[in-house]
Design an enzyme around this catalytic site. Sequence first.
Site, PDB file in Angstrom:
ATOM      1  N   ASP A 138     -29.511  -2.349 -43.924  1.00 25.23           N
ATOM      2  CA  ASP A 138     -28.949  -1.130 -44.510  1.00 25.23           C
ATOM      3  C   ASP A 138     -27.853  -1.426 -45.530  1.00 25.23           C
ATOM      4  OD1 ASP A 138     -30.632  -0.055 -42.659  1.00 25.23           O
ATOM      5  OD2 ASP A 138     -29.073   0.923 -41.460  1.00 25.23           O
ATOM      6  N   GLU A 140     -40.115  -2.317 -39.747  1.00 25.09           N
ATOM      7  CA  GLU A 140     -39.165  -1.563 -38.918  1.00 25.09           C
ATOM      8  C   GLU A 140     -38.798  -2.333 -37.656  1.00 25.09           C
ATOM      9  OE1 GLU A 140     -36.891   0.766 -39.908  1.00 25.09           O
ATOM     10  OE2 GLU A 140     -38.672   1.777 -40.671  1.00 25.09           O
ATOM     11  N   HIS A 141     -37.501  -2.404 -37.392  1.00 22.67           N
ATOM     12  CA  HIS A 141     -36.936  -3.133 -36.248  1.00 22.67           C
ATOM     13  C   HIS A 141     -37.128  -4.647 -36.385  1.00 22.67           C
ATOM     14  CE1 HIS A 141     -35.578   0.180 -33.621  1.00 22.67           C
ATOM     15  NE2 HIS A 141     -36.588   0.855 -34.134  1.00 22.67           N
ATOM     16  N   THR A 142     -37.534  -5.082 -37.562  1.00 18.71           N
ATOM     17  CA  THR A 142     -37.695  -6.521 -37.786  1.00 18.71           C
ATOM     18  C   THR A 142     -36.392  -7.171 -38.249  1.00 18.71           C
ATOM     19  OG1 THR A 142     -38.601  -5.844 -39.916  1.00 18.71           O
ATOM     20  CG2 THR A 142     -40.170  -6.618 -38.261  1.00 18.71           C
ATOM     21  N   SER A 178     -24.618   5.866 -42.833  1.00 19.72           N
ATOM     22  CA  SER A 178     -23.507   5.008 -42.388  1.00 19.72           C
ATOM     23  C   SER A 178     -23.278   3.848 -43.356  1.00 19.72           C
ATOM     24  CB  SER A 178     -23.734   4.503 -40.962  1.00 19.72           C
ATOM     25  OG  SER A 178     -24.939   3.805 -40.845  1.00 19.72           O
TER      26      SER A 178
END
Length: 342
Positions: free
Chosen positions: A148, A16-18, A106
Amino acid sequence: MPNRFRAPGRVNLIGEHTDYNQGFVLPIAIDLACTVTTEPAPEWTVTSRQFGETCVLSENGVPGERKRGHWTDYVLGVVREFGSGRPPLHLTVDSAVPVGSGLSSSASLEVSLALACLEGQPIPPMELVRRVHQVETDFIGLPCGIMDQYISVFGRLGHAVLIDCRSQQSHLVPLPAGVEYVVINTMVKHALATSAYATRVAECAADAAALGVTSLREAVISGGRPRARHIISENARVLEFVAACERGDLAAMGQLMFASHLSLREDYEVSCPELDFLVDQAAQFPGVYGARMTGGGFGGCAIALVNAGDATAFEQTITDAYQGRFGRTPGVYRVTPSDGAA
Ligand code: ADP
Ligand code: MG
């Protein structure tokens, strides 16, 4: 007969956030997807079933230049990138991906819209990923990583996808049998979510500069910097998780998820009371191997890795506990690792 185009949302198992630090991520595409249908029209127009609105995006067939701070900005960005120079379409959007919950409504919207604008015209999948990602960074103005859009295109049934966000290469990781992936939606999105994301991106760039590396992917020691410490340890956890997956070691996978959550809470500071509560409750449930927040944080969803036979009881228990504590019914989705749009 209108044409239909479809792209899935995703849940990130770990990493995560990597992604915007050029690191490793391990998402799955899920069986919740966005569908776009197209019909020829005099102007570019869009209807969203979820927003219950129809809007016009073009004048004399030419898509507008500017964002309007409206849900249609994503649509306009994609139409400008993929629809310019072709006859206008009416686009009807219908999505099962909950909006703004960290399951990437999104990206599933952007990818399905891009395919709709192309109307079956072939495109190399990696080009699709890059151009759709560019819509989000350049037109929407969100400094997000490539995960994503990548997983919405490249997801595979029964697999997670290990993405190296530096090389943009990936490989499929077969997932062990006998477990369920239970996503629990806090149904909150704290006001901090968007501003904190940009702040973390900037903090990571500053840490990388201070450590003398081009991105935190290259860092090996954090020098006591908590943001860097999260990125370095999280990248290592992704690779350990993949190894655990390959030997079917569910206990080790679960422990890595708990460790990821702790790091996101303490070092990266992107969790919130609702997410911490869900993960704590999951940790106390015997059939749960591991759990963590997933997505950007400050609300959105948690994911739990649950022994298949215990999933139904877990869903009931966590729903009751969350209702009792926050007076709100969480969304609960048992998701299946699914095929991407490509
Ligand atoms: P998420 O975590 O779901 O990706 P984002 O904040 O990144 O959350 O994206 C949510 C935005 O995407 C919405 O505000 C809207 O602009 C757009 N969007 C997503 N799904 C739909 C939909 N079904 N109809 C119209 N717009 C949508
Ligand atoms: Mg998003």
